[in-house]
Design a protein around this motif. Structure first.
Motif, mmCIF file in Angstrom:
data_model
loop_
_atom_site.group_PDB
_atom_site.id
_atom_site.type_symbol
_atom_site.label_atom_id
_atom_site.label_comp_id
_atom_site.label_asym_id
_atom_site.label_seq_id
_atom_site.Cartn_x
_atom_site.Cartn_y
_atom_site.Cartn_z
ATOM 1 N N ASP A 174 49.421 79.241 115.448
ATOM 2 C CA ASP A 174 48.487 78.900 114.365
ATOM 3 C C ASP A 174 49.182 78.090 113.269
ATOM 4 N N LEU A 175 50.408 78.502 112.932
ATOM 5 C CA LEU A 175 51.134 77.794 111.869
ATOM 6 C C LEU A 175 51.443 76.349 112.274
ATOM 7 N N SER B 34 57.937 83.782 108.125
ATOM 8 C CA SER B 34 56.971 84.834 108.475
ATOM 9 C C SER B 34 57.669 86.200 108.478
ATOM 10 N N GLN C 206 53.204 89.527 117.771
ATOM 11 C CA GLN C 206 52.251 88.884 116.866
ATOM 12 C C GLN C 206 52.812 87.585 116.295
ATOM 13 N N LEU C 207 54.130 87.593 116.088
ATOM 14 C CA LEU C 207 54.762 86.406 115.499
ATOM 15 C C LEU C 207 54.553 85.161 116.377
ATOM 16 N N THR D 245 52.071 84.409 118.353
ATOM 17 C CA THR D 245 50.701 83.898 118.176
ATOM 18 C C THR D 245 50.572 83.232 116.810
ATOM 19 N N GLU D 246 51.205 83.860 115.820
ATOM 20 C CA GLU D 246 51.150 83.297 114.470
ATOM 21 C C GLU D 246 51.806 81.910 114.435
ATOM 22 N N GLN E 65 48.247 74.334 111.899
ATOM 23 C CA GLN E 65 47.996 74.034 110.476
ATOM 24 C C GLN E 65 48.930 72.942 109.970
#
Ligand code: PLP
Length: 483
Positions: free
Chosen positions: A422-423, A471, A415-416, A418-419, A426
């Motif tokens: 996104d980060l 994270s 999951q990290l 993919t995160e 942003q």
């Protein structure tokens, strides 16, 4: 008259005055010059939420004229600020599109003259220039004189065009027992092309790649043998000349030997990698490419052209013509000169623009040496990124740098990764995307933009590392909070 109509054109003529054209055109050029010269100062891109952006752009067209300068301002505000800047030096996602200014100007010329390059009659000068440019590609790919092809929209259309020509050239390929072989790393456009030209899923044998993400020769020859024994008709192998996920190159020379022995059509998807044949690094890596029957090559990827600019080459260009030529009555005037090349006879499009112009104009402007150096830099930047990543404790390399791509992950948390994508979006400093490698989520650097600096790669990795650490700390904190 509304304020919008102050500088609006006369509605009855769909035309601007000479002065209006100049004012509007110069403004467009100013916007582009600003974009090209200061892109690195801004974010690598932005994505708007549909609920926010759609209402801003929806609605019927204006019935009355509007000042085009106001429209430009609106486009700058709502559209061009809400796209990923694939040409940004810190855009490492998917396959970047590091185009060049001369290429963009060539598109303006091609569009302005509205060049029709489907028939020799329609655009003899343009057709001659396209033939000359295709000859460059033929020569740097090491193809014989018989080879040729045409410019198409991109790799997807190049794969479709080549595979349709292959199907028409090989008797038996129309049978339900015909079989096509490729690896699980092959781009989805190949499967889509096969679907469009009428192959059923069971005719497509997608073979597992090896641990270097290449099509294994022994598995390929075993599959062909098995299929022959079962009464099927092996027809075609699609080899990768640089995969999208990792840059992997299938063993082209060995596959070419096998295809010779088995009398199979060999298509190489070089949409990503084949342009590297212009430099030493690419020629080393793509040994055997000169032996394929057909090839996709995208100048809008690693040859720095604006979209859309793909190219398909066939070892025997006449096969394209026999696959695609149709001579309707209303085109009887274009088919009189036997020396003349009608590009509509070699592919899907009749009305087609002048994509060759951007290649011709930009390559001649900067010179081939500059292009060679720029392509070589793509290889080196990925190697630099790999070295940097290896110095970070929490980072694991999942596929070493090859053909301008390196894959890695921070920690083992799926999951990290993919995160982190996104980060990074942003944050805006840089952008990169993920892929799956043997079921594991991997981040990718695709470093084909020659304007990327080493310092930018280091800073991108610094940010990834920082975001990953915070994270992890957040997740650990929330776990402790739950105890
Ligand atoms: C290896 C490969 N083949 C085909 C394609 C499809 O090309 P296009 O998007 O230009 O149609 C891509 C696109 O990234 C690619 O990387």
């Amino acid at each position: 008259m509304t304020p919008d109509e102050g500088n609006a054109p006369d509605p009855s003529r769909i035309e601007l005055s000479r002065e209006e054209m100049q004012r509007f055109g110069y403004r467009v050029i100013d916007i582009l010059v600003e974009h090209f010269s200061s892109i690195a100062d801004g974010p690598a891109g932005a994505k708007a939420a549909p609920a926010e952006i759609r209402p801003r752009l929806a609605g019927p067209p204006s019935d009355s004229p509007t000042d085009p300068h106001q429209l430009l301002a609106r486009l700058e505000r709502d559209v061009f600020s809400n796209i990923l800047h694939v040409d940004h030096p810190r855009f490492f996602a998917f396959v970047p599109g590091p185009n060049n200014f001369v290429s963009a100007m060539a598109d303006a010329l091609a569009s302005g003259f509205n060049v029709f390059n489907g028939t020799w009659l329609g655009g003899s000068g343009a057709a001659a220039l396209e033939l000359a440019t295709i000859d460059w590609f033929r020569d740097f790919c090491g193809f014989p004189e018989s080879a040729g092809g045409l410019f198409v929209s991109g790799g997807s259309m190049a794969n479709l065009t080549a595979l349709y020509a292959a199907r028409r050239a090989r008797p038996g390929s129309e049978l339900p027992g015909a079989r096509i072989y490729f690896s699980d790393q092959t781009h989805s456009s190949v499967e889509r092309a096969l679907r469009v030209i009428g192959f059923a899923p069971e005719q497509c044998r997608k073979l597992p790649s090896n641990d270097r993400f290449e099509l294994p020769l022994d598995a390929l020859s075993a599959a062909i043998r098995e299929d022959r024994a079962a009464g099927f008709q092996p027809f075609c192998v699609v080899a990768n000349a640089g995969t999208t996920s990792t840059g992997a190159v299938d063993p082209l020379a060995e596959i070419a030997d096998l295809c010779d022995e088995e009398r199979l059509w060999l298509h190489a998807d070089g949409a990503y990698g084949a342009a590297t044949m212009i430099c030493e690094r690419g020629r080393e890596k793509l040994r055997g490419l000169e032996r394929v029957d057909s090839l996709s090559l995208d100048p809008h990827k690693w040859l720095f052209q604006s979209f859309e600019c793909g190219c398909v080459l066939l070892r025997d260009a006449a096969l394209l013509k026999s696959a695609f030529q149709i001579m309707p009555d209303y085109l009887r005037d274009v088919h009189r000169g036997t020396e003349e090349t009608n590009f509509a006879d070699y592919g899907v499009q009749l009305t087609r623009g002048f994509r060759a112009l951007k290649v011709w104009l930009s390559v001649n402007t900067f010179g081939m040496a500059a292009f060679r150096e720029a392509v070589t830099r793509g290889f080196e930047l990925a190697e630099f990124a790999e070295k940097q990543l290896r110095t970070r404790r929490s980072c694991e390399i999942l596929s070493p740098a090859q053909m301008g791509v390196v894959c890695f992950r921070f920690g083992q948390d799926e999951q990290l990764q993919t995160e982190l994508v996104d980060l990074m979006l942003q944050d805006g400093y840089a952008f990169l995307t993920s892929t799956k490698l043997k079921g594991v989520t991997a981040l990718r650097f695709c470093t084909i933009n020659p304007r990327t600096t080493e310092a930018e790669i280091v800073e991108t990795i610094n940010r990834l590392e920082r975001f990953a650490a915070s994270s992890r700390a957040r997740v650990a904190g929330s776990r402790t909070g739950h105890l």
